[in-house]
Write a protein that holds these residues in place. Structure first.
Motif, PDB file in Angstrom:
ATOM      1  N   MET A   1       0.510  32.202 -12.991  1.00 12.76           N
ATOM      2  CA  MET A   1      -0.832  31.923 -13.524  1.00 12.76           C
ATOM      3  C   MET A   1      -1.220  32.992 -14.551  1.00 12.76           C
ATOM      4  O   MET A   1      -1.050  34.184 -14.313  1.00 12.76           O
ATOM      5  CB  MET A   1      -1.867  31.921 -12.388  1.00 12.76           C
ATOM      6  CG  MET A   1      -3.310  31.710 -12.858  1.00 12.76           C
ATOM      7  SD  MET A   1      -4.528  31.937 -11.555  1.00 12.76           S
ATOM      8  CE  MET A   1      -4.083  30.614 -10.439  1.00 12.76           C
ATOM      9  N   THR A   2      -1.717  32.552 -15.678  1.00 13.60           N
ATOM     10  CA  THR A   2      -2.194  33.473 -16.701  1.00 13.60           C
ATOM     11  C   THR A   2      -3.587  33.972 -16.351  1.00 13.60           C
ATOM     12  O   THR A   2      -4.465  33.197 -15.982  1.00 13.60           O
ATOM     13  CB  THR A   2      -2.252  32.766 -18.066  1.00 13.60           C
ATOM     14  OG1 THR A   2      -0.926  32.383 -18.448  1.00 13.60           O
ATOM     15  CG2 THR A   2      -2.832  33.676 -19.134  1.00 13.60           C
ATOM     16  N   THR A   3      -3.783  35.263 -16.471  1.00 13.92           N
ATOM     17  CA  THR A   3      -5.123  35.835 -16.365  1.00 13.92           C
ATOM     18  C   THR A   3      -5.665  36.023 -17.774  1.00 13.92           C
ATOM     19  O   THR A   3      -5.037  36.685 -18.605  1.00 13.92           O
ATOM     20  CB  THR A   3      -5.099  37.182 -15.626  1.00 13.92           C
ATOM     21  OG1 THR A   3      -4.721  36.962 -14.264  1.00 13.92           O
ATOM     22  CG2 THR A   3      -6.477  37.834 -15.647  1.00 13.92           C
ATOM     23  N   GLY A  28      -6.662  25.741 -14.889  1.00 13.32           N
ATOM     24  CA  GLY A  28      -5.842  26.527 -13.975  1.00 13.32           C
ATOM     25  C   GLY A  28      -5.703  27.993 -14.313  1.00 13.32           C
ATOM     26  O   GLY A  28      -4.894  28.702 -13.692  1.00 13.32           O
ATOM     27  N   HIS A  29      -6.473  28.487 -15.268  1.00 11.67           N
ATOM     28  CA  HIS A  29      -6.380  29.893 -15.633  1.00 11.67           C
ATOM     29  C   HIS A  29      -7.292  30.748 -14.754  1.00 11.67           C
ATOM     30  O   HIS A  29      -8.372  30.323 -14.348  1.00 11.67           O
ATOM     31  CB  HIS A  29      -6.764  30.089 -17.105  1.00 11.67           C
ATOM     32  CG  HIS A  29      -5.874  29.385 -18.062  1.00 11.67           C
ATOM     33  ND1 HIS A  29      -4.536  29.694 -18.202  1.00 11.67           N
ATOM     34  CD2 HIS A  29      -6.119  28.371 -18.931  1.00 11.67           C
ATOM     35  CE1 HIS A  29      -4.001  28.898 -19.119  1.00 11.67           C
ATOM     36  NE2 HIS A  29      -4.929  28.087 -19.579  1.00 11.67           N
ATOM     37  N   ASP A  30      -6.854  31.948 -14.491  1.00 13.33           N
ATOM     38  CA  ASP A  30      -7.679  32.957 -13.821  1.00 13.33           C
ATOM     39  C   ASP A  30      -8.493  33.658 -14.898  1.00 13.33           C
ATOM     40  O   ASP A  30      -7.923  34.240 -15.828  1.00 13.33           O
ATOM     41  CB  ASP A  30      -6.774  33.946 -13.077  1.00 13.33           C
ATOM     42  CG  ASP A  30      -7.560  35.095 -12.473  1.00 13.33           C
ATOM     43  OD1 ASP A  30      -8.624  34.837 -11.893  1.00 13.33           O
ATOM     44  OD2 ASP A  30      -7.093  36.247 -12.588  1.00 13.33           O
ATOM     45  N   LEU A  63      -6.148  45.137 -13.809  1.00 10.28           N
ATOM     46  CA  LEU A  63      -5.480  43.832 -13.801  1.00 10.28           C
ATOM     47  C   LEU A  63      -3.998  43.987 -14.098  1.00 10.28           C
ATOM     48  O   LEU A  63      -3.147  43.374 -13.441  1.00 10.28           O
ATOM     49  CB  LEU A  63      -6.125  42.906 -14.841  1.00 10.28           C
ATOM     50  CG  LEU A  63      -7.600  42.535 -14.616  1.00 10.28           C
ATOM     51  CD1 LEU A  63      -8.125  41.735 -15.794  1.00 10.28           C
ATOM     52  CD2 LEU A  63      -7.775  41.760 -13.316  1.00 10.28           C
ATOM     53  N   VAL A  64      -3.695  44.811 -15.073  1.00 13.37           N
ATOM     54  CA  VAL A  64      -2.301  45.061 -15.449  1.00 13.37           C
ATOM     55  C   VAL A  64      -1.572  45.767 -14.312  1.00 13.37           C
ATOM     56  O   VAL A  64      -0.430  45.425 -13.974  1.00 13.37           O
ATOM     57  CB  VAL A  64      -2.259  45.891 -16.748  1.00 13.37           C
ATOM     58  CG1 VAL A  64      -0.868  46.447 -16.996  1.00 13.37           C
ATOM     59  CG2 VAL A  64      -2.718  45.038 -17.934  1.00 13.37           C
ATOM     60  N   VAL A  70      -1.629  39.234 -18.649  1.00 12.30           N
ATOM     61  CA  VAL A  70      -2.989  39.096 -19.177  1.00 12.30           C
ATOM     62  C   VAL A  70      -2.981  38.695 -20.644  1.00 12.30           C
ATOM     63  O   VAL A  70      -2.242  39.269 -21.462  1.00 12.30           O
ATOM     64  CB  VAL A  70      -3.772  40.418 -19.009  1.00 12.30           C
ATOM     65  CG1 VAL A  70      -5.205  40.261 -19.527  1.00 12.30           C
ATOM     66  CG2 VAL A  70      -3.795  40.859 -17.545  1.00 12.30           C
ATOM     67  N   LEU A  71      -3.807  37.715 -20.959  1.00 13.20           N
ATOM     68  CA  LEU A  71      -4.082  37.326 -22.346  1.00 13.20           C
ATOM     69  C   LEU A  71      -5.501  37.775 -22.669  1.00 13.20           C
ATOM     70  O   LEU A  71      -6.448  37.404 -21.973  1.00 13.20           O
ATOM     71  CB  LEU A  71      -3.967  35.812 -22.515  1.00 13.20           C
ATOM     72  CG  LEU A  71      -4.230  35.276 -23.931  1.00 13.20           C
ATOM     73  CD1 LEU A  71      -3.077  35.633 -24.867  1.00 13.20           C
ATOM     74  CD2 LEU A  71      -4.440  33.757 -23.908  1.00 13.20           C
TER      75      LEU A  71
END
Length: 254
Positions: A1-3, A28-30, A63-64, A70-71
């Motif tokens: 899943m992309t955050t 579906g993105h966080d 987050l990292v 992460v985007l």
């Protein structure tokens, strides 16, 4: 899943982006959000671009370190401190260090792309545009004149009402202080920096957006949307979500 970490433009609080963040969640993105001290500042002592960078990094770094991919999605002024906050946190750099997670891409939406050491005002010849009303509502703060025209001329009345309710004063020092080193200038983000051009933008004209990209002498993933400055997050939110997904698909290794 992309955050996806969304960073707002000047004057605009988190609630205004809620229609957009909900549309991203539906795919579906966080979704996470990072603000900064120059937006509706409680104090005028720390509200330059460096302080904003540090505030965004304080949200991004954990987050990292959790191992998330992460985007960063950066609107308007956020292109300055947001790009700087990603320095040293790229996924490729962390992989070389044997670490999981990292920032795999930057998406600028009608945003500022400013070389290190130059300010937002400096990029525009030393002066901010006349629609930024300086020292209003008080010294060292500013607001935007005619925000409906500049930000939301192509938006429906309900969206305009929501946006207007979420506009706050901004610290002028954020626009006159220097850009810290931006991640888009680093080799780790070659082919991983994208720009969604807001073609009908009054606040940051289309020509200026392309000009900022060209000045970097970097290769960008470029998408274009027939939208004003804020409509990508309201009346054009589904198109914007689709463009972000296209960008994710085009970034190498995603």
């Amino acid at each position: 899943m992309t955050t996806i970490l969304l960073v707002p433009g000047a004057w605009i609080t988190a609630a205004a982006y809620e229609p957009f963040t909900q549309a991203l969640k539906a795919e579906g993105h966080d979704i996470r959000y990072a603000s900064y001290p120059s937006l509706d500042p409680p104090s005028l002592s720390i509200q330059d671009c460096q302080a904003d960078t540090e505030a965004i990094a304080a949200v991004l770094r954990p987050l990292v370190e959790e191992g998330r991919d992460v985007l960063l999605v950066l609107h308007s002024y956020a292109g300055m401190p947001g790009a700087a906050a990603a320095v040293g946190l790229s996924r490729s750099q962390r992989a070389k260090e044997g670490k999981c997670g990292g920032v795999f891409g930057l998406v600028f939406i009608g945003a500022f792309v400013v070389p290190e050491g130059l300010s937002c005002a400096g990029l525009q010849g030393g002066n901010l545009p006349p629609w930024i009303l300086l020292d209003q509502p008080s010294p060292h703060l500013n607001i935007a004149s005619d925000p409906v025209r500049n930000f939301g001329a192509d938006m429906d009345p309900d969206s305009v009402k929501l946006l207007m309710a979420e506009l706050r004063p901004h610290a002028t020092l954020a626009f006159t202080s220097s850009q810290p080193h931006p991640a888009w200038a680093d080799k780790e983000f070659e082919g991983r920096s994208a720009f969604i051009v807001t073609a009908n933008d009054v606040a940051v004209p289309k020509e200026a957006q392309f000009g900022m990209m060209a000045a970097t002498q970097k290769t960008w993933i470029v998408k274009e949307i027939e939208a004003g400055h804020c409509s990508p997050f309201f009346t054009k939110k589904q198109e914007t979500v689709a463009l972000i997904q296209e960008i994710i698909n085009e970034i190498p290794g995603v």
